[in-house]
Design an enzyme around this catalytic site. Structure first.
Site, PDB file in Angstrom:
ATOM      1  N   ASP A 126       0.835  -1.205   0.000  1.00  0.00           N
ATOM      2  CA  ASP A 126       0.000   0.000   0.000  1.00  0.00           C
ATOM      3  C   ASP A 126       0.871   1.258   0.000  1.00  0.00           C
ATOM      4  OD1 ASP A 126      -2.394   1.770   0.704  1.00  0.00           O
ATOM      5  OD2 ASP A 126      -3.288  -0.218   0.845  1.00  0.00           O
ATOM      6  N   HIS A 171      -3.828   5.899   3.525  1.00  0.00           N
ATOM      7  CA  HIS A 171      -4.590   4.723   3.096  1.00  0.00           C
ATOM      8  C   HIS A 171      -3.984   3.442   3.661  1.00  0.00           C
ATOM      9  CE1 HIS A 171      -6.050   1.589   0.257  1.00  0.00           C
ATOM     10  NE2 HIS A 171      -7.134   2.339   0.186  1.00  0.00           N
ATOM     11  N   SER A 419     -11.309  -1.520  -0.282  1.00  0.00           N
ATOM     12  CA  SER A 419      -9.992  -1.436   0.362  1.00  0.00           C
ATOM     13  C   SER A 419     -10.092  -1.735   1.848  1.00  0.00           C
ATOM     14  CB  SER A 419      -9.401  -0.031   0.180  1.00  0.00           C
ATOM     15  OG  SER A 419      -8.945   0.179  -1.128  1.00  0.00           O
TER      16      SER A 419
END
Length: 478
Positions: A126, A171, A419
């Protein structure tokens, strides 16, 4: 061009039915009625809403007024302080790893089987993981000797593990917090320990609605834990603010190859047992056969080496059609699974509601199957709507900028998407492997067990896959 004959560009009032919040703290149903009447005037709606069957109010609102009245009501605070439960036919407006862990039965599995993820290592491909966040400190999620030397930054090419423990975006930190770590053992004996949990509310005044209103809510620190809180994480940083799609894809492939190399060098016992990939791109039919892209093939290769790979299905399930071709311009669409979710050997995860999946079904944005070449996908679904997890990078900056009273370094924020659904499955499998260690290195068997033990939501296969991940049933499936 002029609109088609008979089509109006004016936002005209349309009949709506407002379902009232039965638990409204401002005076029950009577208070909710009075509050809606007040909001009705605030947004400039015409006429007066009429009470219907005690729990509803009917009237006419424009699309903009529907958005405004919802925003104004949600600004009142936590759920019990909102008068509006739902505006039909608009979507439900409400709020959450502190709530979604129970949905995948992580808490019962911990009590019954001690399925905490101990001894299992999961890589997160990520934007990096914020190594300073309290969520990852107490249980040494990132600095345990089993993983401390494994972190890598594929953006800069640095082999310094510390570079991968910086997350400018946020994220990766959010995704990682759903898999593992937590606050249950953080500052355990400090009576002043607390966390700041922030919800996102839609901001109709922002361009494109991209600057949500942040509103803090109460939270139980004991529940802010990953699905496998004692598992250890490896940060494989592949995303930054810069770089085109090709560069990002190449980095992901390099990260997956790195996992294979690490395990090959370790000998008989692998150091990394699973990988979470909460990123991807739309299937490019003009370039590759479905599931045959270089990234999909690299995923398959890693699985064949003995590593579980969990991938987000994508958020392409709700598409926009050319308005000149149809009166209906937005709708759910099939064959929208993103790469590398099209990889045959990956466990591809769609999204469902965080605490009422049987009622609310599959998230409107969750990509649908089948694959472009007709294979069934997704494989599973898991909570992906408004999931509360660790805030880092830009998420943390947004919270700091808001200057909430009593701000704590243990900051959490909600986010939505497949996600967030994928790391629920990654965490569940890590917890499973910590108990059923005979399945370490057998990703095909793991996939079979989790698909066969999933709970059906009574939706079609292209929407729900095999169903909702169920850790308790997986632990009891031969």
């Amino acid at each position: 061009p002029a609109p088609p004959l008979g089509e109006s560009t004016v936002d005209e009032p349309k009949p709506v039915m407002i379902e009232l919040n039965l638990q409204y703290r401002g005076g029950g149903l009577d208070g909710a009625v009075a509050r809606v009447e007040e909001l009705w005037q605030l947004v400039g709606a015409t006429g007066h809403p009429v009470v219907v069957a005690e729990q509803y109010m009917a009237g006419e609102l424009t699309h903009q007024q529907i958005q405004n009245i919802t925003t104004a009501d949600s600004a009142g605070g936590d759920w019990p302080k909102r008068a509006i439960f739902r505006i039909w036919p608009d979507f439900q407006v409400h709020r959450q790893i502190d709530a979604s862990g129970a949905t995948v039965k992580a808490l019962p599995a911990q009590r019954s089987f001690a399925a905490y993820g101990a001894g299992i290592v999961w890589a997160v491909v990520d934007s990096g993981i914020d190594g300073s966040h309290p969520h990852f400190l107490a249980d040494h999620t990132l600095d345990d000797p089993s993983v401390a030397d494994l972190h890598r930054d594929f953006v800069s090419g640095s082999e310094d593990p510390a570079q991968a423990l910086v997350d400018d975006d946020g994220h990766g930190t959010h995704v990682a917090g759903i898999v593992a770590g937590g606050l249950q053992r953080w500052k355990k004996d400090d009576p002043e320990r607390r966390a700041l949990a922030v919800e996102k509310r839609k901001n109709n005044g922002a361009v494109g609605g991209n600057d949500p209103i942040l509103v803090p809510r109460s939270v139980d620190v004991e529940l802010l834990n990953g699905i496998a809180p004692l598992a250890k994480l490896v940060s494989l940083k592949v995303l930054s603010e810069f770089g085109d799609l090709t560069a990002r894809t190449a980095r992901v492939m390099a990260a997956l190859a790195y996992v294979r190399q690490v395990n090959a060098a370790a000998g008989k016992l692998p150091r990394i047992h699973g990988v979470n990939i909460s990123l991807g791109y739309d299937f490019l039919a003009d370039w590759f056969g479905c599931g045959q892209s270089p990234l999909c093939l690299e995923v398959n290769r890693l699985v064949l080496s003995g590593v579980v790979v969990v991938v987000a299905a994508g958020n392409s399930g709700y598409v926009t059609l050319n308005a000149s071709q149809s009166d209906v311009t937005r709708f759910s669409a099939a064959i929208t699974i993103n790469d590398p979710g099209n990889a045959e050997n990956a466990i591809t995860v769609g999204s469902t509601h965080r605490d009422a999946p049987h009622t609310n079904g599959i998230s409107f944005f969750s990509s649908r199957g089948p694959t472009g070449d007709g294979r069934p996908k997704p494989d599973l679904v898991a909570p992906g709507e408004r999931i509360m997890s660790a805030a880092g990078g830009q998420h943390l900056k947004d919270i700091q900028r808001a200057q909430f009273p009593g701000y704590s370094a243990a900051a959490y924020i909600e986010d939505s998407g497949t996600s967030m659904a994928a790391p629920h499955v990654s965490g569940a499998i890590a917890a499973f492997l910590s108990v059923q260690r005979e399945y370490v290195g057998k990703p095909d068997e793991v996939k079979r067990i989790f698909m066969s033990s999933a709970t059906s939501l009574n939706r079609t296969r292209d929407f729900q896959g095999a169903g909702l991940v169920d850790l308790m049933r997986a632990l009891q499936t031969p």
